[in-house]
Design an enzyme around this catalytic site. Structure first.
Site, PDB file in Angstrom:
ATOM      1  CG  PHE A  85      10.996  74.192  43.379  1.00  0.00           C
ATOM      2  CD1 PHE A  85      10.875  75.534  43.675  1.00  0.00           C
ATOM      3  CD2 PHE A  85      11.865  73.822  42.348  1.00  0.00           C
ATOM      4  CE1 PHE A  85      11.598  76.496  42.956  1.00  0.00           C
ATOM      5  CE2 PHE A  85      12.584  74.769  41.626  1.00  0.00           C
ATOM      6  CZ  PHE A  85      12.444  76.105  41.944  1.00  0.00           C
ATOM      7  CD  GLU A  86       7.731  69.269  38.497  1.00  0.00           C
ATOM      8  OE1 GLU A  86       6.639  69.701  38.091  1.00  0.00           O
ATOM      9  OE2 GLU A  86       8.126  68.123  38.287  1.00  0.00           O
ATOM     10  CB  ILE A  87      11.373  76.418  37.345  1.00  0.00           C
ATOM     11  CG1 ILE A  87      10.980  77.193  38.609  1.00  0.00           C
ATOM     12  CG2 ILE A  87      11.369  77.340  36.124  1.00  0.00           C
ATOM     13  CD1 ILE A  87      11.948  78.318  38.971  1.00  0.00           C
TER      14      ILE A  87
END
Ligand SMILES: *[C@@H]1O[C@H](CO)[C@@H](O)[C@H](O)[C@H]1NC(C)=O
Ligand SMILES: *[C@@H]1O[C@H](CO)[C@@H](O)[C@H](O)[C@H]1NC(C)=O
Ligand SMILES: *[C@@H]1O[C@H](CO)[C@@H](O)[C@H](O)[C@H]1NC(C)=O
Ligand SMILES: *[C@@H]1O[C@H](CO)[C@@H](O)[C@H](O)[C@H]1NC(C)=O
Length: 457
Positions: A326-328
């Site tokens: 998960f990365e924003i």
């Protein structure tokens, strides 16, 4: 019904090991065994068919406040994202770093998530590295991702693969969304063993990792993936026009309706990186990564304020990292020359292949080297699960989340680094590096490390 008590037990070739950035694990539960099988490209999860969570998929009426957001703002490309400011990385007042931090900083901090203040959109994209044989896991994930978020926001998708996506895959994905979707191939230049890597040594190392039963230890394609995610994806032509990305993987779950735009949130609050799960890495995958990071920091004369979250000068790296499935984040964070130099130095050692360096570790240490704590965000309101690690806090009968029934919240479980994040002072702890081998902690304590004296890299 008995709730599951999950023992985080990783079984690999008869060995039990704890931890891993990117994992394979078998969770023992009271009711069933959910084995996760993993593709070497997307370390994703194929869940059993009796798997969970359709209870969270009830549609809610579209929230009218987002109607504006569905129109692409014509001037969105003019919203230049904040750049990493090198000026801003060396100034924390040392008094604040000695203040005992509140235990619940991440949960008590007031964050304005009212992104309806403007109807602007961010210049952002959803990035998914995936294989054709992961279609089912991908469809499940996309259904949740669309329902929880993107059906209201219509951000475009870019799917990447090291081979062509089949027509079936592409058609199936397009059924899941009305947003723009592009399918691309990772060029061989981003997915091959570089010329300076000794392939004999590499093959011996792979065999040795495999024999020792280290997660993905014998996999070459896993190493290509980690190297691609560390040093190349943000240069892919299909991502060239974007400023922010949200990384999604097949098999992950989303548990909370998101009624604001996290990209606009990142932009408005000068955030460059974000996470939902932070945990400890398997030490065997990174024997020399910390030493090389120190060499780089000294050679560059870096002044840091967040690196101390990950290490101290006596004991080295504490294995904590943000879990990068998960990365924003800002694409420009990685396109920045300073990060590019870090990646190229790491890559020059060949240890993406000889060892098994994960992109989560590389990204996390890079935030430590180049960012301040305030530029990193913990998305506590994005309920998320990958493999058997879930971040989701029960927000009650009037809440917007339905958390997984089979997996407890990992936030404060054994092995989570969220307590380390919470406890780390908001203003950081200064830790500066000099080419002469000196390290300066809190602006006044100097230690000398002759092993890191460098003229250049
Ligand atoms: C942290 O949060 C928990 C649950 O909300 C609360 O019971 C506890 O008192 C808080 N601790 C601190 C130090 O604020
Ligand atoms: C968000 O901001 C808009 C514009 O200022 C305001 O009208 C709206 O009430 C705010 N929403 C919330 C939930 O605070
Ligand atoms: C992949 O797709 C491209 C463009 O459609 C095509 O030129 C190429 O031959 C395909 N490669 C394979 C291995 O099918
Ligand atoms: C770190 O701080 C020192 C002392 O202020 C300064 O000379 C040096 O240029 C800084 N390093 C970087 C990479 O900005």
């Amino acid at each position: 019904m008995r709730r599951n008590i999950t023992a985080y037990l990783i079984i690999l070739s008869g060995l039990s090991i704890f931890y891993f950035g990117s994992l394979y694990l078998v969770s023992r539960t009271s009711s069933n065994h959910t084995a996760t099988s993993v593709s070497s490209s997307c370390y994703s999860v194929m869940h059993d068919s009796n798997d969970l969570d359709t209870h969270s998929l009830q549609d809610e009426a579209p929230n009218s406040i987002h109607e504006d957001d569905q129109q692409q703002s014509p001037d969105h490309t003019n919203n230049t994202p904040p750049s990493i400011s090198s000026e801003s990385t060396h100034h924390p007042p040392s008094s604040s770093s000695s203040k005992p931090p509140s235990q619940n900083e991440s949960s008590t901090q007031h964050i304005n998530t009212n992104t309806t203040l403007t109807s602007k959109r961010a210049n952002a994209v959803i990035v998914i590295l995936c294989r054709n044989n992961e279609l089912n896991a991908m469809r499940r994930t996309l259904r949740e991702f669309e329902d929880r978020f993107n059906r209201h926001f219509q951000y475009p998708y870019v799917f990447l693969n090291d081979e062509n996506f089949t027509d079936v895959f592409q058609d199936a994905i397009k059924q899941m969304t009305t947003a723009k979707v592009e399918f691309g191939v990772v060029p061989e230049s981003m997915w091959s063993v570089p010329s300076w890597v000794n392939t004999n040594k590499m093959n011996e190392q792979l065999a040795d990792y495999q024999a020792r039963g280290i997660l993905y230890g014998g996999s070459l394609s896993y190493r290509h993936m980690c190297r691609f995610n560390s040093g190349f994806f943000y240069h892919h032509p299909l991502l060239a026009s974007y400023d922010y990305y949200w990384r999604v993987e097949p098999g992950v779950h989303f548990y909370c309706d998101l009624d604001y735009d996290p990209f606009v949130f990142m932009q408005q609050n000068n955030k460059l990186y974000s996470f939902t799960v932070a945990l400890e890495e398997i030490p065997a995958t990174i024997p020399t990564l910390w030493e090389h990071t120190m060499r780089f920091a000294h050679a560059q004369g870096l002044n840091t304020t967040l690196l101390r979250m990950f290490a101290n000068e006596q004991e080295g790296y504490n294995l904590c990292h943000f879990w990068s499935n998960f990365e924003i984040a800002s694409l420009n964070l990685w396109r920045d020359e300073r990060y590019q130099q870090y990646f190229e130095y790491l890559d020059s050692t060949g240890n993406f292949f000889y060892e098994r360096w994960g992109d989560a570790i590389v990204h996390s240490l890079a935030t430590g080297l180049f960012l301040e704590k305030a530029q990193v965000h913990f998305f506590k309101d994005i309920g998320y699960k990958h493999d058997n690690f879930a971040h989701c806090i029960d927000d009650g009968v009037l809440g917007k989340c339905m958390c997984p029934e089979d997996t407890p919240n990992f936030d404060y479980a054994w092995g989570s680094c969220l307590p380390t994040w919470d406890a780390f002072p908001e203003n950081g702890v200064s830790w500066d590096f000099r080419p002469n081998g000196d390290q300066i902690i809190d602006k006044d304590r100097i230690t000398h490390h002759p092993e890191f004296i460098s003229s250049s890299l």
